[in-house]
Design a protein around this motif. Structure first.
Motif, PDB file in Angstrom:
ATOM      1  N   PHE A  26       0.829  -1.203   0.000  1.00  0.00           N
ATOM      2  CA  PHE A  26       0.000   0.000   0.000  1.00  0.00           C
ATOM      3  C   PHE A  26       0.863   1.253   0.000  1.00  0.00           C
ATOM      4  CE2 PHE A  26       0.969  -0.640   4.388  1.00  0.00           C
ATOM      5  CZ  PHE A  26       0.872   0.585   5.032  1.00  0.00           C
ATOM      6  N   GLN A  27       0.238   2.356  -0.393  1.00  0.00           N
ATOM      7  CA  GLN A  27       0.913   3.653  -0.385  1.00  0.00           C
ATOM      8  C   GLN A  27       0.168   4.558   0.593  1.00  0.00           C
ATOM      9  OE1 GLN A  27       1.426   5.432  -4.244  1.00  0.00           O
ATOM     10  NE2 GLN A  27       3.154   6.614  -3.498  1.00  0.00           N
ATOM     11  N   PRO A  28       0.718   4.706   1.804  1.00  0.00           N
ATOM     12  CA  PRO A  28       0.041   5.531   2.816  1.00  0.00           C
ATOM     13  C   PRO A  28       0.136   7.017   2.477  1.00  0.00           C
ATOM     14  CG  PRO A  28       2.168   4.794   3.623  1.00  0.00           C
ATOM     15  CD  PRO A  28       1.969   4.148   2.281  1.00  0.00           C
ATOM     16  N   GLN A  29      -0.770   7.779   3.030  1.00  0.00           N
ATOM     17  CA  GLN A  29      -0.709   9.225   2.877  1.00  0.00           C
ATOM     18  C   GLN A  29       0.486   9.752   3.657  1.00  0.00           C
ATOM     19  OE1 GLN A  29      -4.395  11.024   4.034  1.00  0.00           O
ATOM     20  NE2 GLN A  29      -5.566   9.953   2.477  1.00  0.00           N
ATOM     21  N   ALA A  30       0.974  10.914   3.251  1.00  0.00           N
ATOM     22  CA  ALA A  30       2.079  11.548   3.967  1.00  0.00           C
ATOM     23  C   ALA A  30       1.687  11.743   5.425  1.00  0.00           C
ATOM     24  CB  ALA A  30       2.427  12.882   3.326  1.00  0.00           C
ATOM     25  N   SER A  31       2.590  11.459   6.331  1.00  0.00           N
ATOM     26  CA  SER A  31       2.425  11.569   7.783  1.00  0.00           C
ATOM     27  C   SER A  31       1.519  10.497   8.388  1.00  0.00           C
ATOM     28  CB  SER A  31       1.923  12.959   8.184  1.00  0.00           C
ATOM     29  OG  SER A  31       2.864  13.941   7.789  1.00  0.00           O
ATOM     30  N   ALA A  32       1.085   9.516   7.592  1.00  0.00           N
ATOM     31  CA  ALA A  32       0.293   8.415   8.150  1.00  0.00           C
ATOM     32  C   ALA A  32       1.160   7.641   9.138  1.00  0.00           C
ATOM     33  CB  ALA A  32      -0.189   7.486   7.046  1.00  0.00           C
ATOM     34  N   VAL A  33       0.606   7.314  10.285  1.00  0.00           N
ATOM     35  CA  VAL A  33       1.337   6.600  11.326  1.00  0.00           C
ATOM     36  C   VAL A  33       1.261   5.099  11.050  1.00  0.00           C
ATOM     37  CG1 VAL A  33       1.441   6.074  13.789  1.00  0.00           C
ATOM     38  CG2 VAL A  33       0.961   8.409  13.026  1.00  0.00           C
ATOM     39  N   LEU A  34       2.429   4.480  10.888  1.00  0.00           N
ATOM     40  CA  LEU A  34       2.508   3.033  10.702  1.00  0.00           C
ATOM     41  C   LEU A  34       2.644   2.338  12.057  1.00  0.00           C
ATOM     42  CD1 LEU A  34       5.033   2.913   7.708  1.00  0.00           C
ATOM     43  CD2 LEU A  34       2.532   2.905   7.619  1.00  0.00           C
ATOM     44  N   ILE A  35       3.447   2.941  12.913  1.00  0.00           N
ATOM     45  CA  ILE A  35       3.676   2.417  14.262  1.00  0.00           C
ATOM     46  C   ILE A  35       3.606   3.602  15.218  1.00  0.00           C
ATOM     47  CG2 ILE A  35       5.365   1.337  15.810  1.00  0.00           C
ATOM     48  CD1 ILE A  35       6.507  -0.101  13.326  1.00  0.00           C
ATOM     49  N   ARG A  36       2.858   3.428  16.308  1.00  0.00           N
ATOM     50  CA  ARG A  36       2.741   4.503  17.306  1.00  0.00           C
ATOM     51  C   ARG A  36       3.499   4.103  18.566  1.00  0.00           C
ATOM     52  NH1 ARG A  36      -0.083   8.740  17.018  1.00  0.00           N
ATOM     53  NH2 ARG A  36      -1.599   7.920  15.538  1.00  0.00           N
ATOM     54  N   GLU A  37       4.339   5.002  19.034  1.00  0.00           N
ATOM     55  CA  GLU A  37       5.118   4.775  20.243  1.00  0.00           C
ATOM     56  C   GLU A  37       4.200   4.359  21.393  1.00  0.00           C
ATOM     57  OE1 GLU A  37       8.178   7.318  23.115  1.00  0.00           O
ATOM     58  OE2 GLU A  37       7.648   8.121  21.154  1.00  0.00           O
ATOM     59  N   GLY A  38       4.556   3.266  22.068  1.00  0.00           N
ATOM     60  CA  GLY A  38       3.797   2.796  23.218  1.00  0.00           C
ATOM     61  C   GLY A  38       2.589   1.946  22.900  1.00  0.00           C
ATOM     62  N   VAL A  39       2.246   1.797  21.619  1.00  0.00           N
ATOM     63  CA  VAL A  39       1.064   1.028  21.219  1.00  0.00           C
ATOM     64  C   VAL A  39       1.525  -0.194  20.413  1.00  0.00           C
ATOM     65  CG1 VAL A  39      -1.092   1.069  19.896  1.00  0.00           C
ATOM     66  CG2 VAL A  39      -0.328   3.120  21.120  1.00  0.00           C
ATOM     67  N   PRO A  40       1.161  -1.403  20.849  1.00  0.00           N
ATOM     68  CA  PRO A  40       1.597  -2.593  20.108  1.00  0.00           C
ATOM     69  C   PRO A  40       1.227  -2.505  18.632  1.00  0.00           C
ATOM     70  CG  PRO A  40       0.558  -3.225  22.173  1.00  0.00           C
ATOM     71  CD  PRO A  40       0.329  -1.741  22.016  1.00  0.00           C
ATOM     72  N   ALA A  41       2.174  -2.867  17.789  1.00  0.00           N
ATOM     73  CA  ALA A  41       1.964  -2.827  16.338  1.00  0.00           C
ATOM     74  C   ALA A  41       1.542  -4.201  15.851  1.00  0.00           C
ATOM     75  CB  ALA A  41       3.245  -2.386  15.642  1.00  0.00           C
ATOM     76  N   GLY A  42       0.605  -4.231  14.934  1.00  0.00           N
ATOM     77  CA  GLY A  42       0.091  -5.493  14.425  1.00  0.00           C
ATOM     78  C   GLY A  42       0.761  -5.980  13.155  1.00  0.00           C
ATOM     79  N   GLU A  43       1.690  -5.174  12.617  1.00  0.00           N
ATOM     80  CA  GLU A  43       2.302  -5.539  11.347  1.00  0.00           C
ATOM     81  C   GLU A  43       3.812  -5.261  11.363  1.00  0.00           C
ATOM     82  OE1 GLU A  43      -0.990  -4.794   7.967  1.00  0.00           O
ATOM     83  OE2 GLU A  43      -0.505  -2.998   9.135  1.00  0.00           O
ATOM     84  N   LEU A  44       4.503  -5.990  10.516  1.00  0.00           N
ATOM     85  CA  LEU A  44       5.908  -5.755  10.223  1.00  0.00           C
ATOM     86  C   LEU A  44       5.912  -5.041   8.875  1.00  0.00           C
ATOM     87  CD1 LEU A  44       8.935  -6.506  10.901  1.00  0.00           C
ATOM     88  CD2 LEU A  44       8.584  -8.487   9.417  1.00  0.00           C
ATOM     89  N   PHE A  45       6.695  -3.970   8.737  1.00  0.00           N
ATOM     90  CA  PHE A  45       6.666  -3.153   7.532  1.00  0.00           C
ATOM     91  C   PHE A  45       7.998  -3.174   6.803  1.00  0.00           C
ATOM     92  CE2 PHE A  45       3.642  -1.234  10.507  1.00  0.00           C
ATOM     93  CZ  PHE A  45       2.495  -1.192   9.732  1.00  0.00           C
ATOM     94  N   PHE A  46       7.937  -3.401   5.487  1.00  0.00           N
ATOM     95  CA  PHE A  46       9.088  -3.291   4.601  1.00  0.00           C
ATOM     96  C   PHE A  46       8.884  -2.033   3.762  1.00  0.00           C
ATOM     97  CE2 PHE A  46       8.813  -7.737   5.590  1.00  0.00           C
ATOM     98  CZ  PHE A  46      10.117  -8.209   5.586  1.00  0.00           C
TER      99      PHE A  46
END
Length: 181
Positions: A26-46
């Motif tokens: 996918f192509q996220p919008q500029a400034s879209a948050v992929l991972i938020r500090e302190g919040v468990p992330a559900g995905e690994l990103f390449f």
């Protein structure tokens, strides 16, 4: 692009095909948050192309990562929440792999698990050495020290193959069916 070389250099062709099948491009919008500090992330990103920004609360941007970087790998090693926020820059193209799918493959496929965790261990050891070296060397490099942008000699034999695998992954995600090296 260093991180993806560590990972793809250890994985085999079947592993790369699995990532391409299970991943969500996918192509996220500029400034879209992929991972938020302190919040468990559900995905690994390449990061397939473009850049992402790594931001730490109270510090600001600590890194900009580009093509071939991987983010979200730390939470595969431990259960601590992310220590930084990762935001997409304009034009970034991302491959997201659901961590539940990844964990299921790690649990079900001992070969993949061994290769994947070895790749993470190599990368994290290199990151720790680089960080320690940056902190300890202010007036020049110690004899035999590896500069931050150098690759460890132990992975040079997998460098070409890893690069070919990354290019194949990109082609596969773009709809191409190019053969593996």
């Amino acid at each position: 692009m260093r991180k993806v070389l560590y990972i793809l250099g250890q994985l085999d062709d079947e592993d790369i095909e699995w990532l391409a099948r299970k991943g969500r491009r996918f192509q996220p919008q500029a400034s879209a948050v992929l991972i938020r500090e302190g919040v468990p992330a559900g995905e690994l990103f390449f990061v397939l192309s473009g850049e992402v920004s790594v931001v730490v609360s109270g510090v600001g941007e600590v890194a900009r990562l580009g093509r071939g970087e991987v983010v979200g790998e730390m939470s595969l090693v431990d259960s601590a929440p992310p220590s930084a926020t990762v935001e997409a820059a304009a034009g970034a193209l991302i491959l997201a792999v659901d961590k539940r799918d990844l964990q299921a493959r790690l649990d079900d496929n001992p070969g993949f698990s061994g290769r994947f965790y070895k790749a993470l261990a190599i990368f994290l050891a290199d990151r720790l050495r680089s960080t320690t070296q940056r902190m300890n060397t202010r007036g020049g490099l110690a004899a035999g020290a590896v500069m931050e942008d150098e690759l460890d000699e132990s992975i040079l034999d997998t460098l070409s193959l890893a690069g070919a695998r990354f290019e194949h992954l990109l082609a596969r995600l773009s709809g191409g069916r190019e053969g593996m090296a």
